[in-house]
Design an enzyme around this catalytic site. Structure first.
Site, PDB file in Angstrom:
ATOM      1  N   ALA A 159       0.813  -1.216   0.000  1.00  0.00           N
ATOM      2  CA  ALA A 159       0.000   0.000   0.000  1.00  0.00           C
ATOM      3  C   ALA A 159       0.847   1.267   0.000  1.00  0.00           C
ATOM      4  CB  ALA A 159      -0.928  -0.007   1.218  1.00  0.00           C
ATOM      5  N   CYS A 160       1.907   1.262  -0.774  1.00  0.00           N
ATOM      6  CA  CYS A 160       2.826   2.396  -0.860  1.00  0.00           C
ATOM      7  C   CYS A 160       2.586   3.105  -2.187  1.00  0.00           C
ATOM      8  CB  CYS A 160       4.263   1.859  -0.778  1.00  0.00           C
ATOM      9  SG  CYS A 160       5.573   3.073  -1.008  1.00  0.00           S
ATOM     10  N   GLY A 161       2.879   4.379  -2.242  1.00  0.00           N
ATOM     11  CA  GLY A 161       2.764   5.109  -3.502  1.00  0.00           C
ATOM     12  C   GLY A 161       3.693   4.567  -4.573  1.00  0.00           C
ATOM     13  N   THR A 166       4.314   1.278  -4.914  1.00  0.00           N
ATOM     14  CA  THR A 166       4.017  -0.148  -5.088  1.00  0.00           C
ATOM     15  C   THR A 166       3.770  -0.529  -6.540  1.00  0.00           C
ATOM     16  OG1 THR A 166       3.135  -0.343  -2.853  1.00  0.00           O
ATOM     17  CG2 THR A 166       2.410  -1.994  -4.456  1.00  0.00           C
TER      18      THR A 166
END
Length: 165
Positions: free
Chosen positions: A44-46, A48
């Site tokens: 859930a990372c920018g 990803t």
């Protein structure tokens, strides 16, 4: 199977044992003779979507030459990998990930996995040896030596691997 008492003194990644995403012990000796990219990942990372896509593309391009990608989920940065191992497996299956996935680890702090202590000791970062965010990438040559470190924002596709094969 155990890890070196002093990870920084290890001679290569082959001295380490990790757990795969299913909880099985894996000696990194398994990767002897392969070029590896070791990366901390999050769902859930920018970064990803782009990193998973680029890692997949890089793996497809070099898989026949022996590239191995070792992805370690990590929840130390913004709680961006808070799911269970089963949830992580479900997520990566939707991303069509074919490279190796391991148990969730800490990469910083007193309880950092010994492999990550070793990686950071061999290739420090610009502002210090700690891992700054998800998707820090380490390149390991066929002899198990850490030869490059790439920042979270650098694209995996920018890693020049041809020299290592």
């Amino acid at each position: 199977m155990s890890n070196p008492e002093n990870p920084k003194a290890a001679k290569s990644i082959y001295e380490f044992t990790v757990k795969d995403i299913k909880g099985n012990d894996v000696s990194l000796e398994k990767y002897r003779g392969h070029v590896c990219i070791i990366v901390n990942v999050a769902s859930a990372c920018g970064l990803t979507n782009s990193n998973y896509a680029d890692l997949n593309e890089l793996y497809t391009k070099y898989e026949d030459k022996g590239l191995k990608i070792l992805a370690f989920p990590c929840n130390q940065f913004g709680h961006q990998e808070s799911g269970s191992n089963d949830q992580i497996c479900e997520f990566v299956s939707k991303k069509n990930v074919k490279f190796d996935l391991f148990d969730k680890v800490n990469v910083n702090g007193a309880d950092a996995h010994p492999l990550w202590v070793y990686l950071k000791s061999k290739q420090g970062g610009t502002l210090g040896s700690f891992i700054k965010w998800n998707f820090t990438k380490f390149v390991v040559d066929k002899e198990g030596q850490v030869v490059e470190r790439h920042s979270p924002t650098s694209s995996p596709k920018d890693i020049k691997l041809d020299a290592y094969f």
